[in-house]
Design a protein around this motif. Structure first.
Motif, short mmCIF file in Angstrom:
data_model
loop_
_atom_site.label_atom_id
_atom_site.label_comp_id
_atom_site.label_asym_id
_atom_site.label_seq_id
_atom_site.Cartn_x
_atom_site.Cartn_y
_atom_site.Cartn_z
N ARG A 113 0.83 -1.19 0.00
CA ARG A 113 0.00 0.00 0.00
C ARG A 113 0.88 1.26 0.00
O ARG A 113 0.64 2.21 -0.74
CB ARG A 113 -0.88 -0.02 1.25
CG ARG A 113 -1.81 1.14 1.33
CD ARG A 113 -2.48 1.18 2.67
NE ARG A 113 -3.20 -0.06 2.96
CZ ARG A 113 -3.89 -0.27 4.09
NH1 ARG A 113 -3.91 0.66 5.02
NH2 ARG A 113 -4.52 -1.40 4.29
N LEU A 157 -5.23 1.01 -8.00
CA LEU A 157 -4.65 -0.21 -7.44
C LEU A 157 -4.49 -0.08 -5.93
O LEU A 157 -4.82 -1.01 -5.17
CB LEU A 157 -3.29 -0.47 -8.10
CG LEU A 157 -2.74 -1.88 -8.02
CD1 LEU A 157 -3.71 -2.88 -8.63
CD2 LEU A 157 -1.41 -1.96 -8.76
N LEU A 189 -6.48 -2.32 -3.21
CA LEU A 189 -5.73 -3.12 -2.24
C LEU A 189 -6.31 -2.94 -0.84
O LEU A 189 -6.46 -3.90 -0.08
CB LEU A 189 -4.27 -2.67 -2.23
CG LEU A 189 -3.25 -3.51 -3.00
CD1 LEU A 189 -1.86 -2.95 -2.78
CD2 LEU A 189 -3.29 -4.96 -2.55
N GLU A 210 -8.33 -5.70 1.37
CA GLU A 210 -7.84 -5.99 2.72
C GLU A 210 -9.00 -6.07 3.71
O GLU A 210 -9.03 -6.92 4.59
CB GLU A 210 -6.85 -4.88 3.12
CG GLU A 210 -6.06 -5.14 4.38
CD GLU A 210 -5.11 -6.30 4.24
OE1 GLU A 210 -4.70 -6.59 3.11
OE2 GLU A 210 -4.81 -6.93 5.29
N ALA A 261 -7.01 -3.82 -12.30
CA ALA A 261 -6.61 -3.36 -10.96
C ALA A 261 -7.30 -4.19 -9.89
O ALA A 261 -6.68 -4.60 -8.89
CB ALA A 261 -6.96 -1.88 -10.80
N SER A 303 -5.33 -6.73 -7.38
CA SER A 303 -5.37 -6.51 -5.93
C SER A 303 -5.99 -7.70 -5.20
O SER A 303 -5.70 -7.95 -4.04
CB SER A 303 -6.17 -5.23 -5.62
OG SER A 303 -7.46 -5.34 -6.19
N SER A 304 -6.84 -8.47 -5.89
CA SER A 304 -7.49 -9.62 -5.25
C SER A 304 -6.64 -10.88 -5.33
O SER A 304 -7.01 -11.91 -4.76
CB SER A 304 -8.84 -9.90 -5.93
OG SER A 304 -9.63 -8.75 -5.95
#
Lengths: 396, 285
Positions: free
Chosen positions: A17, B173, B177, B181, B266, B270-271
């Motif tokens: 991140r 992205l 993310l 999460e 994206a 991210s997954s």
């Protein structure tokens, strides 16, 4: 110091991140940096170009500082009178025309012609060969590399040139000139073909008995402002302008499009950066509510918790902002190359020019964005009810 | 063979010497058209008689009657320039500007030619330049030289768009993310109760497509809404009728075509960590 280390640890704990946040800010920052370079790039570049010529005042018959308009008459007398004024080092008449090189069995080559009286300063840089001499049989011609390549001869060779001195006149008979040198002309674009001869030779080629010039190029000895004042007092019928005044005029008229696009894109990138940092910090805070509440329960003050958020934002922006500089510089080279393909732009001019003020402004804008973007998550942290948050987290 | 239309449109640059004279008395003065900008800046009115001179000192003026005002043809190359212009009949321009040289009365800057057959343009240009040495003839349509600045500007805007898309992708992205999460535990639960990876992947992709399409359409709608405002602002700023932003179906389609796959990519990227992880580890229990 402890707050700083704590903020660093918070960021390092989520490397993906954090890295994406820094890269995002770097991309936005690079675009912002480029827009700041673009906002004054042409102006700075144009001023440098004018200064590089060696003359800091131009005298014309009208308020247009560009050649090709109404010519001033009795140019030799006017130049001599101005050269004698206090604060003036040199005054040289200059006249422009168009021309065509005629070669048997080959297409006609169009070019821009300049006629200048000999002087100590010359607004071109000789690359090879000799400079203009007084010879009129045939007259000397100094050309740029582009024209030399097209003509294809060697130094010392003769060319047949037809001059176009006035749009309302019929085409003149071609005359012979001798190419004596190759020079670099500061206002040439990549494809431009240029040649210079003495003003006497140009007058003869034009078949003109009038002593006219497009402008007088003046070099001051005690500052351009003083020279302009002296010229105005001595010759109120003429219009002297300094390089600074020409640049100021171009800034409000000629280069306005790029200033506008720079302002629009700077605003958009700042807004984008603000959103990016706000979202990153807000979501991060929301995910760490239990942790923050626990820290507050352990004795962290509101200020300390808020400072942690602010420092995280500052570090993201700081790292992204620093990364943005080399990225922006590389990007500016690419964008400059694209824009310089525009016809009529001198090869030595640049759209993106670095100035220290751009760096300062870039840093100030990013810091302001970071502060504004951190405000909402800081407010969330400062108002966090400790007991309720902990209970909700445990029950949840 | 060549149809020729007289070149009437002539601009008079003697605006500096313009002065209003009288407006009521009938006058034999020839008619002129005055640009809106000049009319406004000098507070003139249709019907006024004005004096024009081609000399900066205002010497040898001639009287003209303002027959009407016109909006100058928008010219991107003259952005920022105040269009103080006058249109008059060719003989009037010649009469105003001619000096002692008898050739002055016979000279024009250009002659506009309309061909009966457009296909002959190239051959006609060649013939004209050969027949009249010193004459420059060129086609007005498909003029690459005139279009060149705009081709360059288009490339510049494309480059800016590429950088913006890259920055947006990184932003997207990072955002995805963080959202993923938050859903780590949910995905873990789904895996524990028997959902296969492919089933969850379908769900993630479907969600990504819906979000990306919604976002792209919102972007198009937003740009259409802003289009009018941006045009009005710049038209006011530069006092021009030029259109600065024009969202065409092609532009909208191109934006959606770029934005949707990027958005889906994206979300998928991210997954990825969730899809690869084991259910028990995802629930953190």
């Amino acid at each position: 110091m402890r707050a700083l280390i704590f903020a660093v640890r918070s960021l390092v704990r989520q490397p993906g991140r954090t890295a994406l946040g820094i890269i995002g800010i770097a991309a936005v920052g690079a675009l912002l940096f480029d827009m700041l370079l673009l906002s004054r790039g042409l102006v700075v570049s144009f001023r440098d170009l004018l200064d590089s010529v060696g003359f800091d005042v131009r005298v014309t018959a009208t308020d247009s500082p560009l050649p090709g308009g109404i010519r001033l008459t009795d140019a030799t007398g006017a130049a001599a009178q101005i050269a004698r004024l206090p604060g003036v080092a040199e005054a040289v008449p200059m006249r422009t025309a168009t021309g065509e090189v005629w070669q048997t069995g080959r297409p006609v080559i169009g070019l821009m012609l300049t006629g200048m009286d000999p002087g100590a300063r010359r607004p071109w840089t000789l690359i090879t060969g000799a400079d203009l001499g007084p010879s009129l049989a045939p007259p000397d011609l100094v050309v740029n590399q582009s024209l030399m390549d097209e003509v294809g001869g060697a130094l010392g060779s003769e060319v047949t040139l037809r001059t176009g001195c006035d749009s309302s006149r019929a085409a003149l008979a071609p005359r012979t000139f001798r190419i004596v040198g190759i020079a670099q002309f500061p206002f040439d674009d990549e494809a431009q073909r240029t040649a210079v001869m003495t003003r006497t030779a140009l007058r003869e080629a034009c078949g003109d008995d009038k002593d006219e010039a497009d402008m007088l190029m003046v070099a001051s000895s005690g500052g351009a402002g003083a020279a302009v004042a002296a010229i105005r007092a001595a010759r109120p019928d003429l219009v002297p302008v300094t390089n600074e005044q020409i640049v100021a005029r171009m800034q409000t008229q000629g280069f306005t499009y790029f200033r506008q696009i720079s302002a629009v894109l700077s605003t958009i990138t700042l807004l984008f950066g603000f959103l990016l940092i706000t979202v990153l910090l807000t979501v991060s805070v929301n995910q760490r509510l239990a942790e923050i509440a626990a820290l507050r329960a352990l004795g962290f003050s509101r200020g300390r918790a808020a400072a942690d958020v602010l420092l995280q934002g500052a570090m993201l922006v700081g790292a992204g902002g620093i990364l943005a500089l080399p990225l922006g510089f590389a990007l500016s080279l690419w964008l400059d190359q694209i824009l310089k393909a525009m016809p009529g732009i001198p090869a030595s001019m640049h759209f993106f020019v670095f100035e220290p003020r751009a760096l300062v402004l870039h840093a100030a804008l990013l810091v302001t964005t970071a502060l504004l973007a951190s405000a909402y998550p800081m407010w969330l942290v400062a108002r966090l009810p400790i007991a309720t948050t902990l209970r909700n987290e445990v029950v949840g | 063979m060549i149809g020729r239309r007289a070149a009437i449109a002539a601009l008079c640059a003697a605006v500096a010497a313009l002065s209003s004279v009288a407006s009521s008395a009938p006058s034999p003065a020839p008619d002129i058209l005055v640009s809106r900008q000049l009319l406004e800046s000098q507070q003139l009115q249709v019907g006024d008689v004005v004096s024009l001179s081609s000399d900066t000192s205002g010497a040898n003026p001639r009287s003209f009657r303002i027959a009407g005002q016109y909006e100058p043809t928008p010219d991107p190359m003259r952005l920022g320039a105040v269009r103080l212009e006058v249109r008059m009949h060719l003989p009037d321009v010649v009469g105003l500007t001619a000096q002692s040289d008898p050739l002055d009365a016979e000279s024009v800057d250009a002659i506009n030619v309309v061909l009966a057959n457009d296909d002959e343009a190239r051959a006609t240009v060649r013939r004209l330049m050969t027949a009249v040495p010193g004459t420059l003839a060129e086609r007005t349509g498909n003029d690459e030289r005139r279009a060149a600045p705009f081709v360059v500007l288009e490339r510049f805007h494309l480059a800016i768009a590429i950088v913006t898309v890259i920055a947006s992708s990184v932003f997207l992205l990072a955002l995805m993310l963080m959202l993923v999460e938050e859903r780590r535990a949910t995905v873990g639960m789904l895996r524990l109760i028997g959902f296969r990876r492919s089933r969850i992947l379908q769900h993630v992709l479907a969600e990504g497509v819906v979000i990306a399409i919604t976002g792209a359409l919102f972007g198009v709608v937003l740009s259409v809404v802003l289009e009018g405002g941006i045009n009005r602002f710049f038209q006011w700023r530069y006092d021009t009728a030029l259109v600065f932003v024009h969202i065409t179906p092609g532009v909208a389609l191109r934006s959606v075509t770029v934005a949707v796959p990027l958005g889906v990519a994206a979300i998928f990227a991210s997954s990825w960590s969730l899809l690869r992880g084991e259910g028990i580890s995802l629930t953190r229990r």
